[in-house]
Design a protein around this motif. Structure first.
Motif, PDB file in Angstrom:
ATOM      1  N   CYS A 168      -5.717  -1.024  -1.716  1.00 58.88           N
ATOM      2  CA  CYS A 168      -6.662   0.024  -1.753  1.00 58.88           C
ATOM      3  C   CYS A 168      -6.850   0.209  -3.369  1.00 58.88           C
ATOM      4  N   CYS A 185      -5.325   3.740  -4.939  1.00 61.73           N
ATOM      5  CA  CYS A 185      -3.880   3.842  -4.600  1.00 61.73           C
ATOM      6  C   CYS A 185      -2.907   2.937  -5.313  1.00 61.73           C
ATOM      7  N   CYS A 242      -9.362   4.398   2.930  1.00 62.64           N
ATOM      8  CA  CYS A 242      -7.837   4.088   2.793  1.00 62.64           C
ATOM      9  C   CYS A 242      -7.306   5.651   3.440  1.00 62.64           C
ATOM     10  N   HIS A 287       0.767  -1.337   0.003  1.00 63.27           N
ATOM     11  CA  HIS A 287      -0.064   0.006  -0.057  1.00 63.27           C
ATOM     12  C   HIS A 287       0.712   1.202   0.137  1.00 63.27           C
ATOM     13  N   CYS A 296      -6.438   7.989   0.548  1.00 63.75           N
ATOM     14  CA  CYS A 296      -7.193   8.546  -0.354  1.00 63.75           C
ATOM     15  C   CYS A 296      -8.772   8.690  -0.055  1.00 63.75           C
TER      16      CYS A 296
HETATM   17 ZN   LIG Z   1      -5.894   5.023  -1.178  1.00 64.03          ZN
END
Ligand SMILES: [Zn+2]
Length: 275
Positions: A255, A258, A235, A179, A238
């Motif tokens: 995510c 992302c 997330c 991530h 975002c």
């Molecule tokens: Zn994200």
């Protein structure tokens, strides 16, 4: 399962208590927990440990002369604890080490399944036991990582978890690292640009360093993981709801904005059945 940040936090906490006094009594050990019988546990008695060391997810307690090494793998449910002489211990620990001052190191394991292990090994045997492990994840530089990624084409999530490739990362920290690196868990290792390799190397070090710091402060999983086990939560970068996908008996969290350019990953076992 505890991974590198958790095990390193344990190592730091145990280093002084295990080396303060010689061992008065080694054992008893649950029959399923003790994986070796030669040398016998009694060989530790009267000796002093040098401290606590770590390789990947394993803790190593060498004697001060380095001749013998007590190796511990906690697996999923094993926990280590140091007890002062006056502390009441658990009723049936999986393993106990008692020191000359009466303090103890105890291994407990919740649940019926005994999967955690304790090995007493000679210097040579421990080297053989650890020989298959890849380089330590913490401190891995981009050029070493690049060599590991290009060895064969593999999906990033299972590759990061493979102890033969890189030692110390499991499924939780794979989720956190990918991530932070903004990379798909399904991306192929050989498809990464050099900029992406750099990003992954940085993410590995940043996330494991963050993990170690929060674990040393006593944080539980809730305050530690930002992606792992957080299906549908926003997330932290975002705000998009996090998604999950089952892959090789593991659940991967990611995510979709992302990491995968807005795509939701398909369950490969399912799509194979439907083909
Ligand atoms: Zn994200």
């Amino acid at each position: 399962m505890p991974e590198l940040p958790e095990m390193e936090a344990w190592r730091r906490a145990l280093n002084d208590p295990v080396s303060a006094f010689p061992i008065a009594k080694a054992g008893p050990a649950h029959i399923a927990t003790l994986k070796t019988f030669e040398p016998p546990l009694a060989a530790l008695e009267g000796r002093r440990l040098r401290g606590a060391e770590r390789r990947g997810k394993r803790l190593l307690f060498p004697t001060d002369d380095g001749d013998l090494v007590l190796m511990v793998h906690l697996m999923t449910a094993g926990r280590l604890k140091t007890l002062r002489p006056e502390d009441k211990g658990p009723k049936t620990p999986a393993f106990t080490l008692e020191f000359a001052d009466g303090s103890r190191l105890v291994l407990t394991e919740a649940g019926k399944k005994k999967r955690a292990g304790v090995w007493l090994l000679t210097r040579e045997a421990v080297a053989a036991e650890l020989a298959h492990l890849g380089p330590e994840a913490l401190g891995l530089d981009a050029s070493t990582l690049s060599g590991i990624l290009s060895r064969e084409s593999r999906r990033l999530h299972p590759l990061l978890r493979d102890q033969r490739a890189i030692a110390g990362i499991g499924r939780a920290w794979s989720n956190e690292i990918l991530h932070t690196a903004k990379l798909s868990p399904y991306a192929l290792s050989t498809d990464l640009s050099s900029e992406q390799v750099e990003r992954l190397a940085t993410a590995i070090n940043d996330e494991l360093t963050r993990g170690l710091a929060v674990r040393e402060s006593g944080a539980g999983d809730d305050r530690t993981y930002r992606v792992h086990n957080r299906l549908s939560e926003p997330c932290h970068v975002c705000g998009t709801p996090l998604a999950q996908i089952d892959f090789e008996e593991h659940t991967i969290y990611y995510c979709p904005r992302c990491q995968t350019g807005g795509r939701v990953l398909k369950d490969r076992r399912l799509s194979r059945l439907l083909r």
